[in-house]
Design an enzyme around this catalytic site. Structure first.
Site: not given
Ligand code: RRO
Length: 298
Positions: A45, A244, A71, A266, A127, A130, A217, A192, A190
């Site tokens: 993560k 997905g 998140i 997912t 990353n 995000c 997903g 999200t 990819i």
């Molecule tokens: O932590 C998140 O909300 C998050 C991250 Br860092 C990301 O790269 N992609 C995502 O869908 N959520």
């Protein structure tokens, strides 16, 4: 065996960053997790320099074809990760790829430098994609920004550097090309797709505490396939394809589109061993194709 940036992997299936908590899974399943680890490499993560609480709840919304997450990068920060998480992740039976994110180039440089010095880390994933933090800018949405980031960090490590691309931009292939030209060893995609859900009862309010989130997903699989195909056609570095994937056939399709590795995200929330199943299904399809091509005799 699958080769990725000089790293030998048992098969081509890895996890998408943030979609499998290996430390919690080890607590839940004990050493059985190590004996049957579902991925050929583990992508951790995202780590940031400072510790973060993440976004306010609710953080998830289920969709007919997947989910939206908001998140917001909760993590212990660099020092907490090095002290507490890294030793546990180093005990996994597969190479470790650490995913990092900074709010400035200097922060990314600090993270890259710190992990460059750690033998437990096989590769780094930057990353730049995000969807869930309000930085005012996503570094990975612009080829020039991505190039400048790589210029700032590339020389700080000899470890492979993977750039995690966003689907939320005009041209992921342009960004991938810039990443390759400025020293990236691989790209992954990819992340999200930005999305939102309205609160079912509170008029005019979003459901997610962060307001918007990232869609993942089966709903995004066709988007992932076209973006992986376009990126793979443009760069010669390896591509980690994801979006997905639920079956070996989906992984096979991404490999046909040009991905070297395929990440499962997912689907691991439904079945923590999905990675192993998908790897076995993929091996079956690819073995069958090899046999029918005459490359091996029956
Ligand atoms: O932590 C998140 O909300 C998050 C991250 Br860092 C990301 O790269 N992609 C995502 O869908 N959520």
């Amino acid at each position: 065996m699958t080769e990725f940036c000089g790293i030998e992997l048992a098969h081509p299936i890895v996890n998408g960053s943030g979609t499998f908590d290996a430390i919690a899974a080890r607590r839940a399943f004990g050493d059985a997790l190590l004996e049957r680890f579902p991925f050929a490499a583990f992508v951790s993560k995202t780590v940031t320099v400072a510790p973060r609480q993440g976004n306010p709840a609710p953080r998830l919304w289920e969709l007919p074809g997947g989910m939206i997450n908001s998140i917001g990068l909760p993590n212990k920060g660099l020092d907490g990760y090095l002290a507490e998480d890294l030793p546990k992740l180093a005990a996994l039976p597969v190479p470790l790829i650490v995913n990092v994110m900074g709010f400035t180039r200097e922060e990314v440089a600090r993270l890259v430098e710190a992990f460059a010095a750690r033998d437990e880390v096989a590769a780094l994933e930057l990353n730049v994609s995000c969807p869930n933090v309000k930085t005012g800018m996503v570094m990975g949405a612009d080829p020039g920004e991505t190039a400048a980031l790589l210029d700032a960090v590339r020389q700080l490590t000899v470890k492979p550097v993977v750039v995690k691309l966003t689907p939320n931009c005009a041209s992921p292939a342009d960004v991938a090309e810039a990443a390759e030209a400025h020293g990236a060893d691989a790209v992954s995609l990819i992340n999200t797709l930005r999305g939102m859900a309205m609160h079912p009862r509170r008029h005019g309010q979003p459901w997610l505490g962060g307001g918007t989130g990232g869609v993942s997903g089966p709903a995004v699989r066709a988007v992932a396939l076209v973006q992986v195909a376009e990126v793979a056609a443009r760069v010669s570095v390896p591509v980690i394809g994801m979006g997905g994937v639920q079956t070996g056939r989906h992984a096979y399709d991404l490999r046909e589109a040009g991905a070297t590795l395929v990440a499962v995200g997912t689907e691991s929330f439904r079945d923590p061993l999905a990675g192993s199943r998908i790897a076995a299904e993929l091996a079956e399809i690819e073995g069958r194709n090899l046999a029918s091509s005459g490359a091996i005799s029956a």
